[in-house]
Design an enzyme around this catalytic site. Structure first.
Site, PDB file in Angstrom:
ATOM      1  CG  ASP A 127      -1.761   1.190   1.389  1.00 20.36           C
ATOM      2  OD1 ASP A 127      -2.495   1.491   0.442  1.00 20.36           O
ATOM      3  OD2 ASP A 127      -1.690   1.844   2.449  1.00 20.36           O
ATOM      4  CD  GLU A 138      -1.854   2.588  -3.704  1.00 20.25           C
ATOM      5  OE1 GLU A 138      -1.959   3.333  -4.707  1.00 20.25           O
ATOM      6  OE2 GLU A 138      -1.645   3.020  -2.558  1.00 20.25           O
ATOM      7  CG  ASP A 173      -8.954   3.492  -1.117  1.00 18.39           C
ATOM      8  OD1 ASP A 173      -9.643   3.377  -0.089  1.00 18.39           O
ATOM      9  OD2 ASP A 173      -7.710   3.446  -1.113  1.00 18.39           O
TER      10      ASP A 173
END
Length: 499
Positions: free
Chosen positions: A297, A344, A397
């Site tokens: 992430d 990511e 998201d």
């Protein structure tokens, strides 16, 4: 399945599974979902972080109280009954028909359940005693500190940086005294972690029999009020009193015109480098035992991170701070030569970040919803996907594809989307058409949120960045899973040579 093979999978967090207990867990429904994946020739199950969550942190799995612990909310009451740790009567009060996760209710109910399981374990002298002791021994490097932290946190009801000085500063005598005083509570915390671990690895083993690989998720930061920051304050940017000097976030972006202020203390990367990044390596190694591949992430934070004064009200006033990226990635490569990672790389990505991803050779993310601006150079446009990329229709998201198309997209974006499809389609078909676009692309791996496979609307999005309320609550119903278009998904997967 080798990383080089074309494949596809579905994104669904454990909490979103159906369950009679108000939240998805590691019980029978998770095994049934693995069967559904296998039936439709999907070889990957992508999940969100398995870390503990808290009401105070909006129940976000990216604001965790431990980089190593598992989330006790995911422990299956059904399996505890099956294993003889609880009776059906013990879990009767847990039954609920809530369509969404009611975290406030679930926390208290699961706590009582785990307390009962621990008491029954102590009384029964089950065969699991030696397994529990082995688990504690193997995880000693984080488990003892976490169990003490959690016991103290529950006892005091306040963050560690507001504890009495002797405990906050971990003075040896004070810690030894608390360990003795809270011995029972500490043991119960360890037992809860043992139960989580036991149930998780049973599910992972089953997924292997169904040729399902698990994609885990490693949050870049941990919460300020966490075991990690309490135990290792030197690894974070803190004042001597434990309060944050700077916090993390991102500047104004796609999700927020004010930027995102996450509130996590940023890292003291110099001190991490002195230890040869020991905490990071242990953390990644631990998480990789839980999954087959790992999504890193906020990957750009490993190259340079957005640092904002802890006193700031928005993220606009921050600045980019470089990390010892070369030294870190060299250590990462030496420790994990197969580099089973996914970067990511969404948001603001500059040349140094692109260069770092290329040097590592790991795939980045491509999101169809970000590629519909008619730009020929947009990396998120399907025609620009590369083999070494992981392509998504949408993410946890973003809005769902259907939600985006009906409530968010501009006329120009809808036109660009329909042009890619090449023919007129009804609104209800846009989600599956998006999946077809991504699955037929050059990307080596494709991941679809379950909401897109089911064609669900904006109300089912998992998270809305910058809006802390009403996130992480979505749950799929048994009826929706029963209506899953397995045959259609199977057919397009085979046609795209991803089976």
């Amino acid at each position: 399945m080798a990383k080089s093979q074309r494949a596809s999978g579905i994104l669904l967090h454990i909490t979103s599974l159906p369950s009679m207990f108000g939240i998805g867990d590691l019980g029978p429904e998770s095994y049934r979902f693995a069967d559904l994946l296998a039936s439709s020739k999907q070889h990957y199950w992508s999940i969100l972080p398995l870390s503990p969550t808290r009401l105070e942190d909006s129940n976000s799995p990216y604001q965790t109280s431990s980089a190593f612990a598992g989330n006790p909310l995911l422990i299956s009451p059904y399996l505890l009954v099956q294993d003889g740790l609880l009776s059906k009567l013990d879990i009767k009060h847990l039954s609920t028909s809530n369509a969404k996760v009611n975290f406030a209710a679930i926390y208290s109910k699961k706590q009582l359940m785990l307390k009962a399981a621990y008491q029954n374990f102590k009384k029964s002298k089950l065969n699991a005693t030696s397994e529990f002791e082995t688990f504690c021994s193997q995880n000693n490097h984080w488990l003892c500190d976490y169990a003490l932290y959690n016991a103290l946190r529950q006892k005091t009801g306040i963050p560690w940086y507001d504890w009495p000085l002797s405990i906050k500063n971990r003075e040896l005598y004070a810690i030894a005294h608390k360990q003795q005083q809270l011995k029972e509570e500490i043991e119960a915390e360890k037992f809860s972690q043992y139960l989580f671990s036991n149930q998780w690895y049973r599910l992972k083993k089953y997924c292997k029999t169904r040729q399902i690989n698990l994609i885990g998720d490693l949050p870049f930061y941990v919460a300020h009020d966490s075991a990690d920051v309490w135990v290792h304050p030197e690894l974070f940017s803190l004042y001597q009193n434990g309060k944050s000097k700077y916090v993390g976030g991102v500047p104004p972006d796609y999700f927020s015109s004010l930027g995102q202020l996450w509130g996590n203390p940023v890292y003291n990367w110099q001190n991490h480098q002195v230890t040869n990044f020991e905490w990071w390596i242990k953390r990644i190694k631990h998480t990789l035992t839980q999954c087959d591949r790992l999504r890193l992430d906020h990957f750009r934070g490993f190259v340079a991170y957005w640092q904002v004064s802890a006193k700031a009200k928005t993220a606009q006033s921050g600045q980019w701070i470089k990390t010892p990226v070369n030294a870190f990635f060299e250590t990462l490569t030496q420790t994990f030569p197969s580099l089973p990672f996914i970067a990511e790389d969404l948001g603001y990505i500059d040349k140094p970040v692109k260069r770092a991803i290329k040097q590592l050779g790991i795939p980045g993310m491509r999101v169809l919803l970000f590629g519909l601006d008619s730009s020929k150079t947009n990396p998120h446009a399907p025609e620009n996907y590369t083999k070494n990329s992981v392509a998504y229709t949408s993410t946890h998201d973003t809005n769902t594809v259907f939600g985006w198309f009906t409530t968010e997209a501009t006329a120009k974006q809808r036109q660009a989307f329909l042009k890619l499809i090449g023919r007129p389609v009804s609104k209800r078909d846009v989600s599956f058409e998006a999946i077809k676009l991504v699955i037929s692309s050059l990307a080596g791996l494709c991941i679809f949120p379950l909401q897109d496979v089911l064609g669900l609307d904006a109300k089912t999005r998992m998270n809305n960045p910058g809006h802390p309320k009403d996130n992480w609550q979505w749950r799929v119903t048994e009826k929706q899973l029963a209506n899953l278009c397995i045959d259609e998904l199977y057919d397009i997967t085979v046609t795209a040579n991803r089976a």
